[in-house]
Design a protein around this motif. Structure first.
Motif, PDB file in Angstrom:
ATOM      1  N   PHE A 150       0.855  -1.183   0.000  1.00 20.22           N
ATOM      2  CA  PHE A 150       0.000   0.000   0.000  1.00 20.22           C
ATOM      3  C   PHE A 150       0.890   1.231   0.000  1.00 20.22           C
ATOM      4  O   PHE A 150       1.970   1.230   0.596  1.00 20.22           O
ATOM      5  N   LYS A 151       0.421   2.268  -0.652  1.00 19.86           N
ATOM      6  CA  LYS A 151       1.230   3.483  -0.832  1.00 19.86           C
ATOM      7  C   LYS A 151       1.662   4.081   0.500  1.00 19.86           C
ATOM      8  O   LYS A 151       2.808   4.492   0.667  1.00 19.86           O
ATOM      9  N   ASN A 152       0.740   4.140   1.465  1.00 20.41           N
ATOM     10  CA  ASN A 152       1.035   4.776   2.744  1.00 20.41           C
ATOM     11  C   ASN A 152       0.206   4.094   3.838  1.00 20.41           C
ATOM     12  O   ASN A 152      -0.600   3.205   3.553  1.00 20.41           O
ATOM     13  N   TYR A 153       0.420   4.517   5.076  1.00 19.61           N
ATOM     14  CA  TYR A 153      -0.297   3.866   6.167  1.00 19.61           C
ATOM     15  C   TYR A 153      -1.804   4.108   6.066  1.00 19.61           C
ATOM     16  O   TYR A 153      -2.594   3.228   6.392  1.00 19.61           O
ATOM     17  N   GLU A 154      -2.205   5.257   5.598  1.00 19.11           N
ATOM     18  CA  GLU A 154      -3.644   5.552   5.459  1.00 19.11           C
ATOM     19  C   GLU A 154      -4.326   4.513   4.567  1.00 19.11           C
ATOM     20  O   GLU A 154      -5.400   4.012   4.893  1.00 19.11           O
ATOM     21  N   GLN A 155      -3.687   4.182   3.450  1.00 21.45           N
ATOM     22  CA  GLN A 155      -4.254   3.170   2.557  1.00 21.45           C
ATOM     23  C   GLN A 155      -4.236   1.780   3.204  1.00 21.45           C
ATOM     24  O   GLN A 155      -5.175   1.005   3.054  1.00 21.45           O
ATOM     25  N   LEU A 156      -3.163   1.479   3.930  1.00 23.77           N
ATOM     26  CA  LEU A 156      -3.077   0.197   4.627  1.00 23.77           C
ATOM     27  C   LEU A 156      -4.156   0.106   5.700  1.00 23.77           C
ATOM     28  O   LEU A 156      -4.799  -0.939   5.844  1.00 23.77           O
ATOM     29  N   ALA A 157      -4.394   1.185   6.432  1.00 24.89           N
ATOM     30  CA  ALA A 157      -5.424   1.186   7.479  1.00 24.89           C
ATOM     31  C   ALA A 157      -6.812   0.951   6.875  1.00 24.89           C
ATOM     32  O   ALA A 157      -7.640   0.240   7.471  1.00 24.89           O
ATOM     33  N   LYS A 158      -7.075   1.515   5.709  1.00 28.07           N
ATOM     34  CA  LYS A 158      -8.357   1.258   5.029  1.00 28.07           C
ATOM     35  C   LYS A 158      -8.482  -0.219   4.684  1.00 28.07           C
ATOM     36  O   LYS A 158      -9.550  -0.817   4.833  1.00 28.07           O
ATOM     37  N   HIS A 159      -7.397  -0.805   4.215  1.00 29.30           N
ATOM     38  CA  HIS A 159      -7.371  -2.240   3.915  1.00 29.30           C
ATOM     39  C   HIS A 159      -7.625  -3.045   5.195  1.00 29.30           C
ATOM     40  O   HIS A 159      -8.430  -3.976   5.198  1.00 29.30           O
ATOM     41  N   PHE A 160      -6.933  -2.686   6.283  1.00 30.23           N
ATOM     42  CA  PHE A 160      -7.147  -3.371   7.568  1.00 30.23           C
ATOM     43  C   PHE A 160      -8.622  -3.337   7.938  1.00 30.23           C
ATOM     44  O   PHE A 160      -9.203  -4.347   8.326  1.00 30.23           O
ATOM     45  N   ASP A 161      -9.237  -2.172   7.837  1.00 26.32           N
ATOM     46  CA  ASP A 161     -10.630  -1.999   8.254  1.00 26.32           C
ATOM     47  C   ASP A 161     -11.586  -2.749   7.321  1.00 26.32           C
ATOM     48  O   ASP A 161     -12.576  -3.313   7.767  1.00 26.32           O
ATOM     49  N   ARG A 162     -11.277  -2.793   6.052  1.00 28.04           N
ATOM     50  CA  ARG A 162     -12.151  -3.423   5.063  1.00 28.04           C
ATOM     51  C   ARG A 162     -11.995  -4.942   5.031  1.00 28.04           C
ATOM     52  O   ARG A 162     -12.981  -5.669   4.917  1.00 28.04           O
ATOM     53  N   ASP A 163     -10.751  -5.433   5.134  1.00 29.30           N
ATOM     54  CA  ASP A 163     -10.490  -6.848   4.886  1.00 29.30           C
ATOM     55  C   ASP A 163     -10.101  -7.664   6.119  1.00 29.30           C
ATOM     56  O   ASP A 163     -10.024  -8.890   6.040  1.00 29.30           O
ATOM     57  N   HIS A 164      -9.823  -7.001   7.234  1.00 31.66           N
ATOM     58  CA  HIS A 164      -9.409  -7.704   8.450  1.00 31.66           C
ATOM     59  C   HIS A 164     -10.215  -7.139   9.626  1.00 31.66           C
ATOM     60  O   HIS A 164     -11.306  -6.622   9.429  1.00 31.66           O
ATOM     61  N   TYR A 165      -9.671  -7.234  10.828  1.00 28.07           N
ATOM     62  CA  TYR A 165     -10.385  -6.783  12.025  1.00 28.07           C
ATOM     63  C   TYR A 165      -9.523  -5.759  12.755  1.00 28.07           C
ATOM     64  O   TYR A 165      -8.679  -6.100  13.579  1.00 28.07           O
ATOM     65  N   LEU A 166      -9.749  -4.503  12.439  1.00 23.16           N
ATOM     66  CA  LEU A 166      -8.989  -3.385  12.984  1.00 23.16           C
ATOM     67  C   LEU A 166      -9.590  -2.950  14.314  1.00 23.16           C
ATOM     68  O   LEU A 166     -10.799  -2.764  14.423  1.00 23.16           O
ATOM     69  N   CYS A 167      -8.726  -2.778  15.320  1.00 17.95           N
ATOM     70  CA  CYS A 167      -9.206  -2.223  16.585  1.00 17.95           C
ATOM     71  C   CYS A 167      -9.389  -0.725  16.395  1.00 17.95           C
ATOM     72  O   CYS A 167      -8.453  -0.014  16.022  1.00 17.95           O
ATOM     73  N   THR A 168     -10.592  -0.248  16.643  1.00 15.11           N
ATOM     74  CA  THR A 168     -10.907   1.161  16.417  1.00 15.11           C
ATOM     75  C   THR A 168     -10.838   1.999  17.693  1.00 15.11           C
ATOM     76  O   THR A 168     -11.255   3.156  17.697  1.00 15.11           O
ATOM     77  N   HIS A 169     -10.320   1.428  18.764  1.00 17.54           N
ATOM     78  CA  HIS A 169     -10.114   2.197  19.988  1.00 17.54           C
ATOM     79  C   HIS A 169      -9.078   3.283  19.688  1.00 17.54           C
ATOM     80  O   HIS A 169      -8.057   3.014  19.041  1.00 17.54           O
TER      81      HIS A 169
END
Length: 106
Positions: A56-75
């Protein structure tokens, strides 16, 4: 030469390009891979699942991937820490219980 290679039958189809850096070209795939690992972000969850080279180009794009395709802690604390993501909902819920005192499903 760089983009299209040396023509039909030459066996050289051009130098590989980084899709994130305005098509910046590298000598070979090894050098491109070095660049991707140094300058961009790879999904460690996908790697564990044998899905390789998810960059992913940057962390922002990776975080979107985490949220869309995995289980991101949103705390907020975990969002600030970054990379707090899980392969499955059970692991996320255990994390929420152990680190954030969350009881039950949300």
């Amino acid at each position: 030469h760089e983009a299209t290679g040396d023509g039909p039958g030459s066996g050289f189809n051009g130098h590989p390009a980084c899709v994130f850096c305005n098509k910046k070209r590298f000598y070979d795939l090894s050098k491109l891979h070095e660049h991707l690992n140094k300058e961009h972000y790879k999904c460690h969850v996908c790697e564990r699942q044998e899905i390789h080279n998810q960059f992913f180009k940057n962390y922002e794009q990776l975080a979107k991937h985490f949220d869309r395709d995995h289980y991101l802690c949103t705390h907020p604390q975990c969002l600030e820490a970054r990379f707090v993501v899980f392969e499955n909902e059970i692991d996320l819920r255990a994390h929420e219980r152990d680190f954030h005192g969350v009881v039950g499903s949300q």
